[in-house]
Design a protein around this motif. Structure first.
Motif, short mmCIF file in Angstrom:
data_model
loop_
_atom_site.label_atom_id
_atom_site.label_comp_id
_atom_site.label_asym_id
_atom_site.label_seq_id
_atom_site.Cartn_x
_atom_site.Cartn_y
_atom_site.Cartn_z
N LYS A 1 0.83 -1.20 0.00
CA LYS A 1 0.00 0.00 0.00
C LYS A 1 0.87 1.26 0.00
CE LYS A 1 -3.74 2.37 2.38
NZ LYS A 1 -4.63 2.37 3.53
N ARG A 2 1.91 1.27 0.82
CA ARG A 2 2.82 2.44 0.84
C ARG A 2 3.47 2.65 -0.51
NH1 ARG A 2 3.88 0.48 5.95
NH2 ARG A 2 5.71 -0.67 5.26
N TYR A 3 3.86 1.55 -1.15
CA TYR A 3 4.46 1.64 -2.49
C TYR A 3 3.49 2.29 -3.46
CZ TYR A 3 5.99 0.25 -7.12
OH TYR A 3 6.34 0.26 -8.45
N TRP A 4 2.23 1.84 -3.46
CA TRP A 4 1.24 2.38 -4.40
C TRP A 4 0.82 3.79 -4.04
CZ3 TRP A 4 0.52 1.23 -9.16
CH2 TRP A 4 0.97 0.00 -9.61
N GLU A 5 0.80 4.13 -2.78
CA GLU A 5 0.52 5.51 -2.40
C GLU A 5 1.59 6.43 -2.99
OE1 GLU A 5 0.35 5.14 1.86
OE2 GLU A 5 -1.84 5.07 1.85
N ALA A 6 2.84 6.00 -2.91
CA ALA A 6 3.95 6.80 -3.48
C ALA A 6 3.82 6.91 -5.00
CB ALA A 6 5.29 6.19 -3.09
N ARG A 7 3.44 5.81 -5.65
CA ARG A 7 3.26 5.84 -7.11
C ARG A 7 2.15 6.78 -7.51
NH1 ARG A 7 5.75 1.88 -10.41
NH2 ARG A 7 5.18 3.42 -11.96
N VAL A 8 1.05 6.74 -6.78
CA VAL A 8 -0.10 7.62 -7.08
C VAL A 8 0.31 9.08 -6.91
CG1 VAL A 8 -2.39 8.32 -6.29
CG2 VAL A 8 -1.87 5.89 -6.60
N LEU A 9 1.03 9.40 -5.85
CA LEU A 9 1.50 10.77 -5.64
C LEU A 9 2.46 11.20 -6.75
CD1 LEU A 9 2.00 10.82 -1.78
CD2 LEU A 9 0.34 12.15 -3.10
N GLU A 10 3.31 10.28 -7.17
CA GLU A 10 4.25 10.57 -8.26
C GLU A 10 3.50 10.90 -9.55
OE1 GLU A 10 6.96 7.69 -10.97
OE2 GLU A 10 7.29 7.52 -8.82
N ILE A 11 2.50 10.12 -9.86
CA ILE A 11 1.68 10.37 -11.06
C ILE A 11 0.99 11.72 -10.94
CG2 ILE A 11 -0.41 9.63 -12.28
CD1 ILE A 11 0.52 6.73 -11.68
N ASP A 12 0.47 12.01 -9.78
CA ASP A 12 -0.24 13.28 -9.58
C ASP A 12 0.70 14.47 -9.75
OD1 ASP A 12 -2.70 14.69 -8.84
OD2 ASP A 12 -1.59 15.24 -7.04
N ARG A 13 1.93 14.36 -9.25
CA ARG A 13 2.89 15.46 -9.32
C ARG A 13 3.37 15.75 -10.74
NH1 ARG A 13 5.78 12.77 -4.89
NH2 ARG A 13 4.70 13.41 -3.01
N ARG A 14 3.26 14.79 -11.62
CA ARG A 14 3.69 14.99 -13.01
C ARG A 14 2.91 16.10 -13.70
NH1 ARG A 14 3.37 8.98 -15.28
NH2 ARG A 14 4.77 8.00 -13.80
#
Length: 98
Positions: A21-34
């Motif tokens: 879950k932590r991994y995917w939370e980080a991925r989602v935030l990364e996508i959002d920041r793009r």
């Protein structure tokens, strides 16, 4: 928001595996920041989540059982993508009216 069975299994898996879950939370935030439009973010996340689902289906129950019974056919992860972007990213600031 209504999730399909595949999305529900994936979300339940993430909720029960804190590291994943932590991994995917980080991925989602990364996508959002793009940056870019919300629709392109949803589509990018949709592809990533489906690849992850396929990878998990080789090793993990209940993914494996679902694939054994229903076969490997690409299923939309759009609802889950939209949900995760809404829940795991900061609320966009509203622009001031002039």
């Amino acid at each position: 928001m209504s999730l399909n069975r595949y999305e529900s299994i994936l979300m339940d898996y993430l909720e029960s595996h804190a590291e994943e879950k932590r991994y995917w939370e980080a991925r989602v935030l990364e996508i959002d920041r793009r940056g870019g439009c919300r629709e392109s973010k949803v589509l990018d996340l949709n592809s990533m989540l489906w690849e992850y689902f396929e990878e998990r289906s080789r090793f993990e129950s209940p993914f494996r059982e679902l694939v054994i019974h229903e076969g490997v056919k690409k299923i939309s992860m759009l609802n889950l993508s939209e949900y995760l972007l809404r829940m795991w990213t900061p609320v966009p600031k509203k622009r001031a009216l002039r």
